[in-house]
Design an enzyme around this catalytic site. Structure first.
Site, PDB file in Angstrom:
ATOM      1  N   LYS A  71       0.490  -1.120  -0.185  1.00  0.00           N
ATOM      2  CA  LYS A  71       0.279  -0.101  -0.090  1.00  0.00           C
ATOM      3  C   LYS A  71       0.984   1.124  -0.098  1.00  0.00           C
ATOM      4  O   LYS A  71       0.359   2.466  -0.307  1.00  0.00           O
ATOM      5  CB  LYS A  71      -0.579   0.285   0.907  1.00  0.00           C
ATOM      6  CG  LYS A  71      -2.195  -0.641   1.280  1.00  0.00           C
ATOM      7  CD  LYS A  71      -2.446  -0.557  -0.206  1.00  0.00           C
ATOM      8  CE  LYS A  71      -4.252  -2.026   0.362  1.00  0.00           C
ATOM      9  NZ  LYS A  71      -5.043  -0.859  -0.903  1.00  0.00           N
ATOM     10  N   SER A 105      -3.270 -12.897   2.894  1.00  0.00           N
ATOM     11  CA  SER A 105      -3.709 -11.911   1.795  1.00  0.00           C
ATOM     12  C   SER A 105      -2.822 -12.242   1.391  1.00  0.00           C
ATOM     13  O   SER A 105      -2.888 -12.917  -0.241  1.00  0.00           O
ATOM     14  CB  SER A 105      -3.958 -10.962   1.998  1.00  0.00           C
ATOM     15  OG  SER A 105      -2.928 -10.197   2.288  1.00  0.00           O
TER      16      SER A 105
END
Lengths: 89, 300
Positions: B46, B263
């Protein structure tokens, strides 16, 4: 009747309802009651070992993992909350 | 050899690709690589999107002096905003469901960012709705970059992630695999890879159920679909169960020494399934999957 709060990801199974009610007296019996009315919900919450690791179930403010698990007693005045353990994407 | 960088901003990106020979030992014809995004300074993929969002917002004059940056997040984007907000001197408020882990909250608050809780029953979409209500109530106070619809998010991956993979692997890459939350990583990287070679297969990873434990990933059929998400750019969507993602993260840790988050585990589960499909048909391949963040971020 105890109120059961339903998180967004399960509302497709409850016709959009964010709260349901149940007269059952334990968490296990409440889940069976929900399953009878909203088929499919039990498998989303439980696996063969009990409550799935990424699902938290609270009676009032208390996580049932720290009470009596699925055998935790629920009073008619209680609120049961099904809360995802993670916040999603 | 050590090297000097002029700013925190420059430490983001240029992450290495790591070959995973033990994890992929059952499919010897297929090369499996992890792109180690957890090596970014904020600890996740991110950082790339947030850096691009802030640089573009500042250069375009969208973020005015005195405004507070606000956005919704389930964690990693919040850490990136908090870190870069501190670096640029921008006040930051993050709206996140109150069931985001205490560990994450502590990281975010360490940078001086304020956290606003949203209803845990409503998940990440509830956080989005709360941000929108706050903006309506205080339109001049806030700058809302909206990671789910900001074109700078995929742009970061078009110029960064996608180009970096091509620089290393060139014509060898056959498959790119990434989980989708905002879908910025997949959209930007896929666009760059397919410009270079349209036959590269871009595979999105999603949870198989609406209620899941793969933090950061969205189950699109039951979610607000981000406006940057364009399913026509995908060759395939691979649905992974929470247990498959968690178990694979554990396996990667034990076999390759990489403690990655859930994830990432989901991405590598999909990678292994695709490798096995290719192996069965006698096809060679080169698969890159994103290692989004570290596993200790999920410790309680």
């Amino acid at each position: 009747m105890a109120i059961v709060r339903i998180p967004t990801p399960l509302r497709s199974l409850t016709a959009g309802a964010d709260e349901l009610t149940s007269t059952a007296s334990t968490v296990r019996a409440i889940i069976d009651d929900l399953e009878a009315k909203h088929p499919g919900i039990k498998d989303r919450l439980l696996d063969e070992k009990g409550v799935r690791k990424f699902v938290n179930i609270y009676v009032g403010e208390d996580d049932i993992r720290f009470l009596q698990g699925l055998d935790t007693t629920v009073q008619t005045s209680d609120q049961v909350s099904i809360v995802p353990a993670i916040a999603g994407g | 050899m050590g090297f000097l960088l002029p700013s925190l901003v420059e430490t983001i990106g240029h992450t290495p690709l790591l070959k995973l020979p033990r994890f992929g030992r059952a499919t010897p014809s297929i090369a499996l690589y992890a792109k180690l995004e957890f090596l970014n300074p904020g600890g996740s993929v991110k950082d790339r999107a947030v850096r691009q969002i802030l640089l573009d917002s500042l250069s375009d004059g969208l973020l005015q002096p005195g405004q507070t940056l606000i956005d919704s997040t389930s964690g990693n984007t919040g850490i990136a905003y908090a870190m870069l907000g501190a670096y640029f001197g921008i006040p930051v408020q993050m709206v996140m469901p109150s069931n985001v882990s205490k560990f994450r909250r502590k990281i975010i608050r360490s940078y001086g960012t304020e956290i606003i809780d949203s209803d845990p029953m409503e998940g990440s979409d509830g956080a989005i709705h709360l941000v929108r209500r706050l903006i309506e109530a205080h339109p001049d106070t806030y700058f809302y970059p909206d990671q789910y619809s900001n074109p700078s998010n995929p742009k970061a991956h078009y110029f960064g992630t996608g180009q970096e993979i091509l620089d290393v692997l060139g014509d060898r890459i056959t498959h790119f695999i990434a989980g989708v939350g905002t879908s910025g990583t997949m959209m930007g990287t896929a666009r760059r890879l397919k410009e270079a070679r349209p036959s590269i297969q871009c595979v999105a990873v999603e949870p198989d159920e609406a209620l899941h434990g793969l933090e950061g990933l969205k189950h699109m059929p039951s979610s607000l679909v981000p406006s940057i998400h364009d399913s026509s750019r995908l060759d395939r969507t691979f649905r992974v169960s929470t247990e498959q993602g968690w178990d694979t993260a554990e396996r990667i840790c034990r076999e390759e020494g990489l403690l990655v988050g859930h994830s990432s585990g989901a991405n590598f589960f999909a990678a292994l399934q695709i490798a096995e499909e290719l192996e069965r048909t006698g096809t060679s391949g080169c698969i890159v999957a994103i290692a989004c963040d570290r596993g200790e971020r999920y410790f309680e």
